[in-house]
Motif scaffolding. Structure first.
Motif, PDB file in Angstrom:
ATOM      1  N   LEU A 196      -3.461   4.208  -2.034  1.00 44.84           N
ATOM      2  CA  LEU A 196      -2.878   3.430  -0.940  1.00 44.84           C
ATOM      3  C   LEU A 196      -3.570   1.899  -1.277  1.00 44.84           C
ATOM      4  CD1 LEU A 196      -3.035   5.074   2.291  1.00 44.84           C
ATOM      5  CD2 LEU A 196      -1.170   4.135   1.260  1.00 44.84           C
ATOM      6  N   TRP A 197      -4.785   1.835  -1.637  1.00 42.35           N
ATOM      7  CA  TRP A 197      -5.621   0.535  -1.978  1.00 42.35           C
ATOM      8  C   TRP A 197      -6.411   0.347  -3.033  1.00 42.35           C
ATOM      9  CZ3 TRP A 197      -4.504  -3.906   0.282  1.00 42.35           C
ATOM     10  CH2 TRP A 197      -5.317  -4.899  -0.249  1.00 42.35           C
ATOM     11  N   ALA A 198      -6.510  -0.518  -3.732  1.00 43.73           N
ATOM     12  CA  ALA A 198      -7.615  -1.003  -4.717  1.00 43.73           C
ATOM     13  C   ALA A 198      -8.017  -2.292  -4.655  1.00 43.73           C
ATOM     14  CB  ALA A 198      -6.889  -0.368  -6.258  1.00 43.73           C
ATOM     15  N   TRP A 199      -9.289  -2.625  -4.935  1.00 46.78           N
ATOM     16  CA  TRP A 199      -9.695  -4.044  -4.920  1.00 46.78           C
ATOM     17  C   TRP A 199      -9.325  -4.773  -6.377  1.00 46.78           C
ATOM     18  CZ3 TRP A 199     -10.549  -6.210  -0.407  1.00 46.78           C
ATOM     19  CH2 TRP A 199     -10.875  -5.269   0.642  1.00 46.78           C
ATOM     20  N   ASP A 200      -8.160  -4.782  -6.737  1.00 47.76           N
ATOM     21  CA  ASP A 200      -7.666  -5.438  -7.737  1.00 47.76           C
ATOM     22  C   ASP A 200      -7.367  -7.027  -7.322  1.00 47.76           C
ATOM     23  OD1 ASP A 200      -5.161  -5.354  -7.120  1.00 47.76           O
ATOM     24  OD2 ASP A 200      -4.304  -4.756  -8.789  1.00 47.76           O
ATOM     25  N   ALA A 201      -7.023  -7.815  -8.439  1.00 53.90           N
ATOM     26  CA  ALA A 201      -7.095  -9.276  -8.094  1.00 53.90           C
ATOM     27  C   ALA A 201      -5.977  -9.397  -7.308  1.00 53.90           C
ATOM     28  CB  ALA A 201      -6.749 -10.136  -9.634  1.00 53.90           C
ATOM     29  N   ARG A 202      -4.780  -8.973  -7.460  1.00 47.32           N
ATOM     30  CA  ARG A 202      -3.557  -9.401  -6.628  1.00 47.32           C
ATOM     31  C   ARG A 202      -3.701  -8.981  -4.992  1.00 47.32           C
ATOM     32  NH1 ARG A 202       2.017 -10.367  -7.147  1.00 47.32           N
ATOM     33  NH2 ARG A 202       1.467 -11.666  -8.610  1.00 47.32           N
ATOM     34  N   LEU A 203      -3.970  -7.647  -4.903  1.00 42.53           N
ATOM     35  CA  LEU A 203      -4.228  -7.151  -3.621  1.00 42.53           C
ATOM     36  C   LEU A 203      -5.337  -7.867  -2.813  1.00 42.53           C
ATOM     37  CD1 LEU A 203      -2.899  -4.890  -5.267  1.00 42.53           C
ATOM     38  CD2 LEU A 203      -3.777  -3.276  -3.498  1.00 42.53           C
TER      39      LEU A 203
ATOM     40  N   ASN B 197      -6.389  -7.925 -15.620  1.00 42.21           N
ATOM     41  CA  ASN B 197      -5.806  -6.457 -15.678  1.00 42.21           C
ATOM     42  C   ASN B 197      -5.574  -5.841 -14.096  1.00 42.21           C
ATOM     43  OD1 ASN B 197      -5.342  -6.071 -18.539  1.00 42.21           O
ATOM     44  ND2 ASN B 197      -7.524  -5.607 -18.783  1.00 42.21           N
ATOM     45  N   THR B 198      -4.469  -5.632 -13.736  1.00 47.40           N
ATOM     46  CA  THR B 198      -4.601  -5.315 -12.248  1.00 47.40           C
ATOM     47  C   THR B 198      -3.473  -4.015 -12.350  1.00 47.40           C
ATOM     48  OG1 THR B 198      -2.602  -6.560 -11.804  1.00 47.40           O
ATOM     49  CG2 THR B 198      -4.640  -7.458 -11.420  1.00 47.40           C
ATOM     50  N   LEU B 199      -3.658  -3.370 -11.228  1.00 48.54           N
ATOM     51  CA  LEU B 199      -2.741  -2.187 -11.200  1.00 48.54           C
ATOM     52  C   LEU B 199      -1.491  -2.717 -10.604  1.00 48.54           C
ATOM     53  CD1 LEU B 199      -4.561   0.415  -8.527  1.00 48.54           C
ATOM     54  CD2 LEU B 199      -3.763   0.852 -10.863  1.00 48.54           C
ATOM     55  N   HIS B 200      -1.220  -3.779 -10.169  1.00 47.92           N
ATOM     56  CA  HIS B 200      -0.102  -4.456  -9.790  1.00 47.92           C
ATOM     57  C   HIS B 200       0.737  -4.700 -11.082  1.00 47.92           C
ATOM     58  CE1 HIS B 200       2.663  -6.974  -7.862  1.00 47.92           C
ATOM     59  NE2 HIS B 200       2.259  -6.435  -6.509  1.00 47.92           N
ATOM     60  N   GLN B 201       1.947  -4.486 -11.045  1.00 43.72           N
ATOM     61  CA  GLN B 201       3.036  -4.930 -12.214  1.00 43.72           C
ATOM     62  C   GLN B 201       3.030  -6.164 -12.221  1.00 43.72           C
ATOM     63  OE1 GLN B 201       6.632  -3.010 -10.488  1.00 43.72           O
ATOM     64  NE2 GLN B 201       7.779  -4.732 -11.086  1.00 43.72           N
ATOM     65  N   PRO B 202       3.247  -6.898 -13.398  1.00 45.31           N
ATOM     66  CA  PRO B 202       3.688  -8.214 -13.701  1.00 45.31           C
ATOM     67  C   PRO B 202       4.889  -8.794 -13.034  1.00 45.31           C
ATOM     68  CG  PRO B 202       3.441  -7.138 -15.788  1.00 45.31           C
ATOM     69  CD  PRO B 202       3.317  -6.253 -14.699  1.00 45.31           C
ATOM     70  N   GLN B 203       5.190  -9.994 -12.964  1.00 47.95           N
ATOM     71  CA  GLN B 203       6.450 -10.286 -12.274  1.00 47.95           C
ATOM     72  C   GLN B 203       7.657 -10.034 -12.863  1.00 47.95           C
ATOM     73  OE1 GLN B 203       6.191 -14.800 -10.850  1.00 47.95           O
ATOM     74  NE2 GLN B 203       4.406 -14.479 -12.263  1.00 47.95           N
ATOM     75  N   SER B 204       8.473  -9.353 -12.059  1.00 47.17           N
ATOM     76  CA  SER B 204       9.933  -9.033 -12.602  1.00 47.17           C
ATOM     77  C   SER B 204      10.987 -10.384 -12.624  1.00 47.17           C
ATOM     78  CB  SER B 204      10.515  -7.907 -12.017  1.00 47.17           C
ATOM     79  OG  SER B 204       9.618  -6.878 -12.012  1.00 47.17           O
ATOM     80  N   ILE B 205      10.797 -11.044 -11.674  1.00 51.33           N
ATOM     81  CA  ILE B 205      11.533 -12.333 -11.688  1.00 51.33           C
ATOM     82  C   ILE B 205      10.757 -13.642 -11.531  1.00 51.33           C
ATOM     83  CG2 ILE B 205      13.034 -13.545  -9.946  1.00 51.33           C
ATOM     84  CD1 ILE B 205      13.574 -10.713  -8.711  1.00 51.33           C
TER      85      ILE B 205
ATOM     86  N   ALA C 121       0.865  -1.256  -0.053  1.00 49.05           N
ATOM     87  CA  ALA C 121      -0.044  -0.162  -0.007  1.00 49.05           C
ATOM     88  C   ALA C 121       0.959   1.090   0.161  1.00 49.05           C
ATOM     89  CB  ALA C 121      -0.863   0.054   1.430  1.00 49.05           C
ATOM     90  N   LEU C 122       1.818   1.189   0.815  1.00 45.70           N
ATOM     91  CA  LEU C 122       2.826   2.258   0.889  1.00 45.70           C
ATOM     92  C   LEU C 122       3.466   2.519  -0.387  1.00 45.70           C
ATOM     93  CD1 LEU C 122       4.219   1.939   4.499  1.00 45.70           C
ATOM     94  CD2 LEU C 122       2.838   3.739   3.648  1.00 45.70           C
ATOM     95  N   TRP C 123       3.825   1.526  -1.118  1.00 43.67           N
ATOM     96  CA  TRP C 123       4.489   1.610  -2.584  1.00 43.67           C
ATOM     97  C   TRP C 123       3.467   2.138  -3.476  1.00 43.67           C
ATOM     98  CZ3 TRP C 123       7.371  -3.031  -5.220  1.00 43.67           C
ATOM     99  CH2 TRP C 123       8.447  -2.404  -5.943  1.00 43.67           C
ATOM    100  N   GLY C 124       2.009   1.680  -3.288  1.00 45.20           N
ATOM    101  CA  GLY C 124       0.986   1.883  -4.398  1.00 45.20           C
ATOM    102  C   GLY C 124       0.738   3.535  -4.426  1.00 45.20           C
ATOM    103  N   LYS C 125       0.873   4.030  -3.191  1.00 48.87           N
ATOM    104  CA  LYS C 125       0.604   5.574  -3.035  1.00 48.87           C
ATOM    105  C   LYS C 125       1.503   6.488  -4.164  1.00 48.87           C
ATOM    106  CE  LYS C 125      -1.651   9.122  -1.392  1.00 48.87           C
ATOM    107  NZ  LYS C 125      -3.037   9.415  -1.877  1.00 48.87           N
ATOM    108  N   PRO C 126       2.638   6.124  -3.947  1.00 51.13           N
ATOM    109  CA  PRO C 126       3.607   6.897  -4.742  1.00 51.13           C
ATOM    110  C   PRO C 126       3.437   6.817  -6.409  1.00 51.13           C
ATOM    111  CG  PRO C 126       4.807   5.828  -3.555  1.00 51.13           C
ATOM    112  CD  PRO C 126       3.512   5.575  -2.875  1.00 51.13           C
ATOM    113  N   THR C 127       3.323   5.232  -6.545  1.00 49.05           N
ATOM    114  CA  THR C 127       3.294   4.813  -7.764  1.00 49.05           C
ATOM    115  C   THR C 127       1.875   4.928  -8.559  1.00 49.05           C
ATOM    116  OG1 THR C 127       4.616   3.003  -6.792  1.00 49.05           O
ATOM    117  CG2 THR C 127       4.204   2.692  -9.191  1.00 49.05           C
TER     118      THR C 127
END
Lengths: 76, 236
Positions: free
Chosen positions: B118-125, B177-185, B108-114
């Motif tokens: 702070l929060w969204a009801w998307d699939a990952r979260l 389709n989520t706000l969360h970025q896809p896996q980097s690793i 959530a703290l990373w989501g705010k500036p990005t």
């Protein structure tokens, strides 16, 4: 130094994330440590309550009882 | 194999491991923090907020792997009816709950500036919140059901039911389709899009947090062993 704490305006989010992580970890560590010490103390006191022959028998049969009692006696 | 994890046989080893981890932990923590907060460069897009990754990503990995571990142990408990396996998963569960909480909060703290929120009801979260609920139910069932056998059975069923959520968390960023970025690793494919200057601090922080998990697990497991021994003191 100011730049380091400010982190180009992201400081509040970065420091809050790290602080929450380490504070939460420290609380869990402290609680776990306290509980472990309490159980060690209670177990050692239960062993001390046994009669000498019972205690010797338990210590002979259980390596764990013997380790806990030794470390408890060292700590007091 | 079951005999290898006999508490009486490994008790001394647990004590030594706790001492060993305690002795190296703070040095490693200091090194990892220096890399994470000083040496690693800011991201070209996210700036310094990317440093949250060094606590968020290891927390998320630990929360998922800990749950998978609990499910695996619960299945083994059903097959082998070994109480010790249950003690192990019982000792792991609070670690999983802690790191799920940390993954959600730091996320959530990373989501705010990005993302600007702070929060969204998307699939990952949402699936991470469901994981948190499963951890809570698992721990509550062990804590509040007085009959030990019944508690073990119910908590194992809860853990196994929650298994369905694990692939949902992992693939949620690909399926929806989520706000969360896809896996980097991608561990399974052995690929990464993270530069080595960020990968090193990430791996160092992962190592430190894994050592912390090992420390908490060993202390909790030791407590459980002593609790059982104390309960059966007359039968020793």
């Amino acid at each position: 130094m100011n730049n380091f704490f400010n982190m180009n305006g992201y400081g509040i989010f970065v420091w809050l994330s790290f602080s929450i992580t380490f504070i939460a970890c420290a609380i869990i560590y402290y609680k776990t440590y306290k509980t472990l010490k309490k159980y060690e103390k209670d177990f050692a006191q239960e062993l001390e309550k046994l009669s000498e022959s019972e205690k010797n028998l338990v210590l002979k049969k259980s390596k764990i009882a013997s380790i806990v009692l030794t470390s408890y006696n060292k700590s007091i | 194999m079951i005999n290898l994890i006999n508490p009486s046989k490994i008790f001394k080893w647990i004590e030594n491991s706790i001492k060993f981890i305690n002795s190296i932990f703070f040095i490693l923590l200091l090194i990892a923090l220096t890399f994470a907060l000083i040496f690693s460069p800011p991201d070209y897009l996210q700036g310094d907020s990317v440093r949250i990754m060094y606590v968020h990503v290891p927390s998320a990995w630990i929360s998922l792997s800990t749950y998978s571990c609990i499910v695996f142990l619960s299945i083994l408990t059903f097959i082998f009816k070994t109480k010790n396996l249950m003690l192990i998963s019982k000792s792991i569960a609070p670690i999983g709950l802690l790191f799920t909480f940390l993954a959600i909060v730091t996320g959530a703290l990373w989501g705010k500036p990005t993302w600007g929120v702070l929060w969204a009801w998307d699939a990952r979260l949402t699936s991470m919140i469901i994981l948190f609920v499963f951890y809570t139910l698992y721990i509550a069932s062990i804590k509040f059901i007085k009959q030990e056998d019944k508690a073990h059975k119910i908590s194992s069923i809860i853990a196994i039911l929650g298994l369905i959520n694990i692939p949902i968390i992992k693939y949620s960023v690909d399926w929806w389709n989520t706000l969360h970025q896809p896996q980097s690793i991608k561990f399974l494919e052995g690929t990464s899009t993270i530069h080595s200057s960020m990968m090193l601090p990430l791996m160092l922080m992962l190592l430190v947090l894994l050592l912390y998990c090992a420390l908490i697990f060993l202390m909790k497991y030791k407590t459980e062993i002593i609790r059982i021994k104390k309960k059966n003191i007359k039968r020793l």
